[in-house]
Design a protein around this motif. Structure first.
Motif, PDB file in Angstrom:
ATOM      1  N   ALA A 120       0.838  -1.201   0.000  1.00  0.00           N
ATOM      2  CA  ALA A 120       0.000   0.000   0.000  1.00  0.00           C
ATOM      3  C   ALA A 120       0.871   1.248   0.000  1.00  0.00           C
ATOM      4  N   VAL A 121       1.927   1.240   0.824  1.00  0.00           N
ATOM      5  CA  VAL A 121       2.840   2.385   0.923  1.00  0.00           C
ATOM      6  C   VAL A 121       3.536   2.629  -0.410  1.00  0.00           C
ATOM      7  N   GLN A 122       3.904   1.538  -1.101  1.00  0.00           N
ATOM      8  CA  GLN A 122       4.625   1.643  -2.377  1.00  0.00           C
ATOM      9  C   GLN A 122       3.677   1.815  -3.566  1.00  0.00           C
ATOM     10  N   ASN A 123       2.367   1.822  -3.287  1.00  0.00           N
ATOM     11  CA  ASN A 123       1.351   1.958  -4.340  1.00  0.00           C
ATOM     12  C   ASN A 123       1.511   0.867  -5.394  1.00  0.00           C
ATOM     13  N   SER A 178       0.669  -2.428  -7.620  1.00  0.00           N
ATOM     14  CA  SER A 178      -0.533  -2.945  -8.289  1.00  0.00           C
ATOM     15  C   SER A 178      -0.994  -4.257  -7.660  1.00  0.00           C
ATOM     16  N   HIS A 179      -0.126  -4.887  -6.864  1.00  0.00           N
ATOM     17  CA  HIS A 179      -0.466  -6.156  -6.208  1.00  0.00           C
ATOM     18  C   HIS A 179      -1.145  -5.932  -4.852  1.00  0.00           C
ATOM     19  N   PHE A 180      -1.240  -4.659  -4.429  1.00  0.00           N
ATOM     20  CA  PHE A 180      -1.791  -4.361  -3.096  1.00  0.00           C
ATOM     21  C   PHE A 180      -3.210  -4.902  -2.902  1.00  0.00           C
ATOM     22  N   LYS A 202      -7.372  -8.569  -0.596  1.00  0.00           N
ATOM     23  CA  LYS A 202      -8.576  -9.416  -0.705  1.00  0.00           C
ATOM     24  C   LYS A 202      -8.302 -10.839  -0.213  1.00  0.00           C
ATOM     25  N   GLU A 203      -7.095 -11.297  -0.414  1.00  0.00           N
ATOM     26  CA  GLU A 203      -6.722 -12.627   0.095  1.00  0.00           C
ATOM     27  C   GLU A 203      -6.684 -12.620   1.621  1.00  0.00           C
TER      28      GLU A 203
END
Length: 302
Positions: A216-219, A221-223, A228-229
Motif C-alpha cells: 500500500a505504501v509503495q502503491n 498494483s499487487h496491493f 482481498k486474500e
C-alpha cells in the motif's frame, strides 16, 4: 394479484428506515421494530373492532387511535426517540386510567399496567434513561393509585370488557416476550458472526499483513489482490451492502480498513488531500454512513 400487492406493501413497510443504516444487525433490528409495531397496531385495532361490535364503548375509540399511533411510528424515528417513548408511556397510562375510571375496576383495564411496566427495560436503556424510567414508574403508580381511589363508587361489572382486557393484556405480554426473544436472536447471530471475523483477524499472519501494508505504501498494483486474500469477508460485505460498488472504491475502502489517514492515502496514491476527502465523502453517501460515525470505525466493524 391481491395477495401479491399485499405482500409487496408489507415488504415495503418492513423496509422503512433501513436505508439509513449499513450494519446488518442494525438493519435487522429496524425490520424487527417495524414488524413488531405493525403487529402491535393490528392488536390494538382488533381490540377496537371487537369492542365496537360487542360492547360499543369509549374503549373502541381509544384503542383505534392507539392503533393509528403505533402504525405511524413505523414511518418515523419516534420508536428510537426517548422523549417520544416517554410521552407514549404517559399517554397509554393516562388512557387506561381514563377508561378504567369511567367503567370501573370490574372492567379489568388495570391488567394493561402489567405489560406497560414489564416493557420499560426493553424500550429504555436503564443506564442512559434513568430519569425517564423513574418518571414513567411514578406516573404509572400514581395513575394506579388514582384508579383505585376514583373507583370507590361501584360500577356495573361487564364480563365482556373484563374478558377483552384480560386477553388484550395477555396478548401484549406475549408480544413483548416474542419481541425480546427475536431481538436477542438477532444480536446473538450478529455477535457470533463478529466473533468469527475477530477470530480470523486474530489468526492473520503478521508477516502477510506487513507485506500488504508495504504494498500500500509503495502503491503497488499487487496491493488490492493481496488485501482481498487477507480480508476476503471485508470485500464481500462491501458488495453485499452496495452491489454497485466498483473496484476502485473497494480499494479505497481497503486503505480505510488498514487505518491510513487522509494524508497518508494521498501520499501513497499520488493524489491531493482534497481528492481523498472527496472520495471519503462519496463513500459515506454510497454507504449511507451517518455523519456522526467515524468512517474508520465503520470500516473496522464491517
Amino acid at each position: 394479484m391481491v395477495l401479491e400487492s399485499i405482500s409487496g406493501f408489507y415488504c415495503k413497510l418492513i423496509e422503512v428506515g433501513t436505508e439509513k443504516y449499513t450494519q446488518k444487525m442494525e438493519v435487522e433490528h429496524i425490520k424487527l421494530w417495524n414488524k413488531s409495531f405493525l403487529s402491535l397496531s393490528l392488536l390494538f385495532f382488533a381490540i377496537s373492532v371487537y369492542d365496537f361490535i360487542y360492547i360499543s364503548s369509549l374503549i373502541s375509540y381509544c384503542f383505534f387511535l392507539l392503533s393509528i399511533l403505533f402504525f405511524y411510528t413505523i414511518f418515523t424515528d419516534l420508536k428510537f426517540n426517548a422523549l417520544a417513548q416517554t410521552f407514549t408511556y404517559l399517554l397509554l397510562s393516562f388512557i387506561f386510567f381514563y377508561i378504567s375510571s369511567h367503567i370501573g375496576l370490574g372492567s379489568g383495564i388495570y391488567f394493561y399496567y402489567i405489560p406497560l411496566i414489564l416493557s420499560l427495560p426493553v424500550f429504555f436503556k436503564i443506564s442512559r434513561n434513568k430519569k425517564a424510567i423513574v418518571l414513567i414508574c411514578f406516573f404509572l403508580f400514581f395513575m394506579m393509585f388514582l384508579d383505585i381511589k376514583t373507583n370507590s363508587v361501584k360500577h356495573p361489572v361487564n364480563d365482556m370488557i373484563f374478558f377483552e382486557s384480560l386477553l388484550g393484556s395477555i396478548g401484549l405480554v406475549f408480544w413483548l416476550v416474542c419481541f425480546i426473544i427475536r431481538k436477542q436472536a438477532i444480536s446473538i447471530k450478529y455477535y457470533k458472526k463478529r466473533v468469527g471475523i475477530w477470530k480470523r483477524e486474530a489468526e492473520i499472519d503478521i508477516d502477510k499483513l506487513k507485506e500488504v501494508i508495504d504494498m500500500a505504501v509503495q502503491n503497488s498494483s499487487h496491493f488490492f489482490p493481496k488485501f482481498k486474500e487477507l480480508y476476503p469477508y471485508f470485500c464481500e460485505r462491501l458488495i453485499e451492502i452496495q452491489p454497485n460498488v466498483v473496484a476502485s472504491e473497494q480499494e479505497f475502502c481497503a486503505y480505510i480498513k488498514l487505518g491510513f489517514t487522509t494524508k497518508e492515502i494521498a501520499k501513497f496514491t499520488n493524489s491531493s488531500i482534497r481528492s481523498i476527502e472527496g472520495k471519503k465523502y462519496r463513500i459515506r453517501r454510497k454507504y449511507n454512513i451517518n455523519e456522526k460515525v467515524d468512517i474508520y470505525v465503520w470500516a473496522a466493524n464491517l
